[in-house]
Write an enzyme that holds these catalytic residues in place. Structure first.
Site, PDB file in Angstrom:
ATOM      1  N   GLU A 103       0.856  -1.375  -0.651  1.00 15.29           N
ATOM      2  CA  GLU A 103      -0.190   0.466  -0.099  1.00 15.29           C
ATOM      3  C   GLU A 103       1.119   1.236  -0.002  1.00 15.29           C
ATOM      4  OE1 GLU A 103      -3.061  -0.671   3.023  1.00 15.29           O
ATOM      5  OE2 GLU A 103      -3.231  -1.685   2.450  1.00 15.29           O
TER       6      GLU A 103
ATOM      7  N   GLU B 279     -13.149   0.836   5.287  1.00 22.11           N
ATOM      8  CA  GLU B 279     -12.799   2.087   5.725  1.00 22.11           C
ATOM      9  C   GLU B 279     -13.184   3.413   4.921  1.00 22.11           C
ATOM     10  OE1 GLU B 279     -10.226   1.820   8.146  1.00 22.11           O
ATOM     11  OE2 GLU B 279     -11.800   1.417   8.452  1.00 22.11           O
TER      12      GLU B 279
END
Length: 470
Positions: free
Chosen positions: A260, A326
């Protein structure tokens, strides 16, 4: 299984009576700690008598099979039970058959149609010689309707004995187990992980473990660490060799890369790295998968998104996990964790560039509790769905439902006078997610993360999906 939403003035006894259900079965499957108190707006899973059974103290698979006139083998196969001696109180079993009594006006076609099975299935189950002649009052064994077969992955950060026990208790629900995490180092080695207990539990429950690899360092994802790997072919070869050694030594069935905040200029480097991994892994019969940020366009801006090339990953790897959660993140404003309209927006793009049978849709197993009015820089507290309901009952506030997001939420004021807003998951919200997986024809789903008690999720999953075991 039905989902009931508690209304003003209802008690658990009254709800059980309405559905003709055993109140103890409702208590067990929802893991209600105080059955005398339910919140207005609380969703409850209601097992269907004669079709589903919730395991109680003293039950064995044999005793349950005897009670319902089925074989232990059929019960085990229906519910992905790898070891018939391992049963857990509160676990809901689907019964392979249920009994239906023929009514006036019935035909085998109408009975089959209303129960989602074929006439031939009913004929075979009941040894019927003439399908045109059935008699009122005759009890018929009706096979359970088939469910779509999908794959389910779950991440876990719990390497403790309790974490392994959770995998044992819930193991029938998973195709893959992804312990989080092995992190890369700048020299091509990886951090260690005490994952033996998890791997033993996965083996006992016929779950394929995937080794999760990240650029996680000092409690965050490190862009520079990823760049070091992606810009050095020799380092990549070292890492891949080390990965293969760990996988073969520990018995992993493949790898899941969760890189990420990768620099945009490393987008193609990341793709090339994955091609190299696949070339080394495929001859060994190992799976390669990636975790991808939730994008809605190919050129979406932002460090989280730009290096995640949906089309390339869809072509290179065996499958992807799209992290469709999220939106309601700990450092942001109160919001649903995975609003279904936003999830579908991501999938609408994803299915145009990734084969549907390579997509696992992310599903959160948690909620969050924000202090309000929200102040930038504050951090919300993560809560389990079970804890969220306990908060609503403790403070005597109704649970509300957002139709657009398909998510429950509520507000309460604590003892200090501080106001809070809570968004979480319940039986209704995960029902919407399983509907989405089926409607989009996806490979399946992926949970983040075990360790957050959500007992309602598992019977809803079982009712909607037959989890594939490799």
């Amino acid at each position: 299984m039905r989902i009931h939403v508690v209304k003003q003035g209802e008690s658990l006894w009254k709800i059980a009576r309405f559905y003709g259900s055993d109140i103890n079965q409702i208590i067990l499957v929802n893991q209600l700690t105080n059955p005398n108190v339910v919140a207005i707006g609380q969703a409850l899973v209601i097992p269907e008598p004669n079709k589903e059974y919730v395991i109680q103290q003293g039950d064995t698979l044999w005793s349950i099979a005897q009670r319902y006139g089925v074989t232990t083998g059929a019960l085990a196969e229906m519910n992905n039970i790898a070891d018939p001696s391992l049963l857990y109180i509160g676990e809901m079993l689907l019964l392979p058959y249920f009994t239906y009594t023929v009514q006036s006006g019935d035909s085998l076609w109408s009975i089959a149609n209303q129960n989602g099975v074929t006439v031939n299935q009913i004929v075979q189950a009941n040894n019927i010689s003439d399908a045109s002649r059935i008699y009122v009052g005759t009890p018929l064994r009706i096979p359970a309707a088939s469910r779509p077969v999908k794959e389910i992955n779950t991440y876990t950060t719990q390497t403790t004995p309790q974490g392994a026990q959770e995998v044992m208790a819930l193991g029938e629900n998973f195709t893959y187990l992804s312990p989080f995490t092995y992190a890369i180092k700048s020299d091509g080695t990886l951090t260690d992980m005490q994952d033996r207990g998890l791997l033993d539990a996965a083996e006992a429950q016929n779950i394929a473990p995937l080794l999760v690899v990240t650029n996680f360092q000092n409690n965050s994802f490190d862009s520079d660490l990823a760049a070091t790997l992606f810009r050095n072919p020799g380092l990549q070869d070292t890492l891949i060799t080390n990965l293969l050694e760990i996988i073969q030594a520990k018995g992993y069935k493949g790898v899941n890369f969760d890189f990420e905040y990768v620099y945009p200029e490393d987008r193609e480097n990341y793709n090339d790295f994955l091609r190299k991994v696949v070339n080394r892994f495929k001859p060994e019969g190992l799976l390669v998968s990636t975790a991808l940020a939730p994008k809605i366009t190919a050129d979406q801006q932002g460090l989280l998104y730009e290096a995640h090339d949906y089309e390339a990953h869809g072509d290179i790897v065996d499958f992807v996990v799209i992290m469709t959660y999220e939106w309601g993140w700990a450092g942001g404003e109160p919001w649903a964790i995975a609003p279904i309209n936003k999830v579908r927006e991501v999938l609408d793009y994803a299915v145009t560039v990734i084969p549907r049978d390579k997509i696992l849709m992310g599903i959160p197993l948690y909620g969050r509790d924000w202090k309000i009015p929200w102040v930038d820089g504050t951090i919300a507290r993560t809560v389990s769905p079970q804890e969220a309901v306990a908060l609503a009952t403790r403070y005597g506030v109704p649970i509300q439902w957002n139709e657009e997001y398909q998510s429950p939420y509520f507000r309460y004021t604590d003892e200090s006078g501080q106001q809070h807003e809570v968004w979480f998951e319940d039986a209704r919200s995960v029902q919407a997610k399983y509907d989405t997986i089926v409607q989009y024809g996806l490979r399946g789903g992926s949970y983040w993360v075990l360790g957050s008690p959500f007992p309602q999720n598992w019977p809803v999953l079982q009712t909607n999906i037959k989890v594939r075991k490799l």
